[in-house]
Design a protein around this motif. Structure first.
Motif, PDB file in Angstrom:
ATOM      1  N   LEU A   1       0.817  -1.217   0.000  1.00  0.00           N
ATOM      2  CA  LEU A   1       0.000   0.000   0.000  1.00  0.00           C
ATOM      3  C   LEU A   1       0.854   1.271   0.000  1.00  0.00           C
ATOM      4  O   LEU A   1       0.533   2.253  -0.665  1.00  0.00           O
ATOM      5  CB  LEU A   1      -0.934   0.000   1.219  1.00  0.00           C
ATOM      6  CG  LEU A   1      -2.017  -1.075   1.237  1.00  0.00           C
ATOM      7  CD1 LEU A   1      -2.889  -0.928   2.471  1.00  0.00           C
ATOM      8  CD2 LEU A   1      -2.880  -0.983  -0.011  1.00  0.00           C
TER       9      LEU A   1
ATOM     10  N   THR B   1      -8.639   6.912  -1.558  1.00  0.00           N
ATOM     11  CA  THR B   1      -8.001   5.761  -2.216  1.00  0.00           C
ATOM     12  C   THR B   1      -7.419   4.802  -1.195  1.00  0.00           C
ATOM     13  O   THR B   1      -7.552   3.574  -1.320  1.00  0.00           O
ATOM     14  CB  THR B   1      -6.901   6.256  -3.177  1.00  0.00           C
ATOM     15  OG1 THR B   1      -7.471   7.146  -4.134  1.00  0.00           O
ATOM     16  CG2 THR B   1      -6.231   5.088  -3.883  1.00  0.00           C
TER      17      THR B   1
ATOM     18  N   ARG C   1     -10.215   2.740   0.408  1.00  0.00           N
ATOM     19  CA  ARG C   1     -10.738   1.721  -0.497  1.00  0.00           C
ATOM     20  C   ARG C   1      -9.759   0.553  -0.642  1.00  0.00           C
ATOM     21  O   ARG C   1     -10.151  -0.622  -0.694  1.00  0.00           O
ATOM     22  CB  ARG C   1     -11.042   2.322  -1.859  1.00  0.00           C
ATOM     23  CG  ARG C   1     -12.200   3.319  -1.848  1.00  0.00           C
ATOM     24  CD  ARG C   1     -12.351   3.974  -3.215  1.00  0.00           C
ATOM     25  NE  ARG C   1     -12.692   2.977  -4.253  1.00  0.00           N
ATOM     26  CZ  ARG C   1     -12.716   3.274  -5.560  1.00  0.00           C
ATOM     27  NH1 ARG C   1     -12.386   4.496  -5.977  1.00  0.00           N
ATOM     28  NH2 ARG C   1     -13.049   2.336  -6.433  1.00  0.00           N
ATOM     29  N   LEU C   2      -8.454   0.875  -0.686  1.00  0.00           N
ATOM     30  CA  LEU C   2      -7.446  -0.179  -0.843  1.00  0.00           C
ATOM     31  C   LEU C   2      -7.382  -1.062   0.396  1.00  0.00           C
ATOM     32  O   LEU C   2      -7.202  -2.290   0.294  1.00  0.00           O
ATOM     33  CB  LEU C   2      -6.082   0.450  -1.122  1.00  0.00           C
ATOM     34  CG  LEU C   2      -5.849   0.995  -2.532  1.00  0.00           C
ATOM     35  CD1 LEU C   2      -4.497   1.692  -2.608  1.00  0.00           C
ATOM     36  CD2 LEU C   2      -5.929  -0.131  -3.577  1.00  0.00           C
TER      37      LEU C   2
ATOM     38  N   THR D   1     -10.253  -3.403   0.308  1.00  0.00           N
ATOM     39  CA  THR D   1     -10.102  -4.382  -0.765  1.00  0.00           C
ATOM     40  C   THR D   1      -9.002  -5.384  -0.463  1.00  0.00           C
ATOM     41  O   THR D   1      -9.069  -6.552  -0.881  1.00  0.00           O
ATOM     42  CB  THR D   1      -9.773  -3.650  -2.087  1.00  0.00           C
ATOM     43  OG1 THR D   1     -10.810  -2.705  -2.360  1.00  0.00           O
ATOM     44  CG2 THR D   1      -9.662  -4.634  -3.239  1.00  0.00           C
ATOM     45  N   ALA D   2      -7.991  -4.964   0.267  1.00  0.00           N
ATOM     46  CA  ALA D   2      -6.844  -5.826   0.531  1.00  0.00           C
ATOM     47  C   ALA D   2      -7.136  -6.905   1.561  1.00  0.00           C
ATOM     48  O   ALA D   2      -6.389  -7.885   1.661  1.00  0.00           O
ATOM     49  CB  ALA D   2      -5.660  -4.995   0.999  1.00  0.00           C
TER      50      ALA D   2
ATOM     51  N   GLU E   1      -9.607  -5.543  -8.432  1.00  0.00           N
ATOM     52  CA  GLU E   1     -10.307  -4.344  -7.960  1.00  0.00           C
ATOM     53  C   GLU E   1      -9.318  -3.305  -7.423  1.00  0.00           C
ATOM     54  O   GLU E   1      -9.474  -2.104  -7.663  1.00  0.00           O
ATOM     55  CB  GLU E   1     -11.304  -4.721  -6.865  1.00  0.00           C
ATOM     56  CG  GLU E   1     -12.106  -3.524  -6.376  1.00  0.00           C
ATOM     57  CD  GLU E   1     -13.104  -3.911  -5.288  1.00  0.00           C
ATOM     58  OE1 GLU E   1     -13.770  -2.996  -4.764  1.00  0.00           O
ATOM     59  OE2 GLU E   1     -13.215  -5.112  -4.975  1.00  0.00           O
ATOM     60  N   ALA E   2      -8.302  -3.762  -6.723  1.00  0.00           N
ATOM     61  CA  ALA E   2      -7.295  -2.843  -6.176  1.00  0.00           C
ATOM     62  C   ALA E   2      -6.558  -2.113  -7.309  1.00  0.00           C
ATOM     63  O   ALA E   2      -6.301  -0.902  -7.220  1.00  0.00           O
ATOM     64  CB  ALA E   2      -6.314  -3.603  -5.300  1.00  0.00           C
TER      65      ALA E   2
ATOM     66  N   ILE F   1      -8.776   0.499  -8.594  1.00  0.00           N
ATOM     67  CA  ILE F   1      -8.842   1.653  -7.689  1.00  0.00           C
ATOM     68  C   ILE F   1      -7.638   2.576  -7.911  1.00  0.00           C
ATOM     69  O   ILE F   1      -7.761   3.802  -7.997  1.00  0.00           O
ATOM     70  CB  ILE F   1      -8.909   1.173  -6.229  1.00  0.00           C
ATOM     71  CG1 ILE F   1     -10.248   0.509  -5.948  1.00  0.00           C
ATOM     72  CG2 ILE F   1      -8.692   2.348  -5.274  1.00  0.00           C
ATOM     73  CD1 ILE F   1     -10.322  -0.164  -4.584  1.00  0.00           C
TER      74      ILE F   1
END
Length: 331
Positions: A4, A86, A89-90, A93-94, A111-112, A115
């Motif tokens: 990330l 962002t 959201r990451l 999703t992670a 999806e990541a 994003i």
């Protein structure tokens, strides 16, 4: 697994820094120029017009800088919000990707990536909008620079521009011209004017100067006088320090430099060396006021930068200036 920190680093770097503060110096007060112009034998209008333009451009520059800073702050705020969105959201999703063998991990990875791609495109669009917003301001700055240069170029160099039809004041009329320190310099001041608060008899001072026993002077003083004599007839130039145009202290400094002696630049500062009386005057000694300086040339005469460089009888009065005394720079 997506790193990330590495993924969002380009977004963090895209945020524009805050613009530095722009300091615009205050212009000098030119209010007195209109009254001083006739006294100094010149036309102050070019200076006043240029000052008005420059003051207007100063305000324009301050306004443009404030608008640009606001636009940059807005873009930085938007990109900071995009970065936070962002990252949130990451992180969500992670989570599936952190579970080994999770069948939805490939979909989460895709999806990541989506994003991050979306965030990058939005950041680029925001920066492009900032550039478009700043472009008109940059054009205004170029216009400001052009108008300021034009206003500065409209001001004549050197002394005031003499109005058409105005005859030059005679050397003994007491007309003032400014010295390098910006004070009036009147080499032709009337013989009885009060230079240090007391009336003076110029003839008596000249007689005392011419009647001393030290007329031979030092070799350096004689050389300085000889150099100054080569400039007789040279026009007065405010701030002038070279042949072709001198102010009062520029002439004396230049003359002594030809004799191998360095003295300070302005009139007040040239009260250096040893103070001497009128009876002790030798060629090269300086008569110093708080806004003018002249060089004793012998025989009761002194050389000074009026308009033009000229010789006059020794005096201690000069348009109401305070007379500091006679000084011998060579000691």
């Amino acid at each position: 697994m997506i790193d990330l920190a590495s993924a969002i680093a380009p977004l963090a770097a895209a945020r524009p820094p805050g613009l530095p503060g722009v300091e615009t110096p205050e212009l000098p007060d030119l209010a007195a120029a209109g009254a001083l112009g006739p006294l100094l034998g010149g036309d102050p209008e070019p200076y006043l017009r240029a000052g008005a333009v420059l003051e207007q451009e100063r305000g324009e520059l301050t306004g443009v800088a404030a608008e640009a800073a606001a636009l940059a702050d807005g873009a930085r705020h938007d990109l900071t919000a995009l970065l936070a969105e962002t990252l949130d959201r990451l992180i969500r999703t992670a989570l599936p990707m952190a579970m080994p063998g999770n069948p939805v991990a490939p979909a989460a990875m895709a999806e990541a990536i989506g994003i991050l791609t979306d965030a990058r495109l939005r950041a680029e669009e925001r920066l492009e909008r900032l550039a478009a917003e700043l472009a008109p301001l940059a054009a205004r700055l170029e216009q400001v620079a052009g108008r300021a240069a034009e206003a500065s170029g409209a001001v004549p160099e050197g002394a005031f521009t003499r109005p058409t039809g105005l005859d030059a004041a005679p050397a003994d009329a007491g007309a003032a011209t400014p010295d390098a320190a910006g004070r009036p310099d009147a080499p032709g001041a009337a013989a009885g004017a009060a230079g240090d608060g007391e009336p003076h008899d110029a003839d008596a001072v000249a007689a005392a100067a011419g009647g001393g026993t030290s007329e031979s002077g030092s070799a350096q003083g004689e050389a300085a006088v000889a150099a100054a004599r080569t400039q007789l007839g040279t026009p007065y130039v405010w701030g002038g320090t070279q042949p072709g145009g001198f102010d009062c202290s520029g002439l004396t400094q230049w003359a002594y430099r030809q004799a191998g002696v360095e003295i300070p630049r302005t009139a007040e500062e040239q009260a250096v060396g040893r103070a001497v009386s009128a009876e002790e005057l030798q060629p090269g000694d300086l008569a110093v006021w708080d806004g003018h300086v002249a060089m004793y040339a012998g025989d009761g005469q002194m050389i000074e930068a009026g308009d033009p460089v000229q010789t006059n009888p020794v005096r201690t009065s000069n348009m109401g200036m305070t007379f500091k005394g006679f000084y011998r720079p060579t000691g």
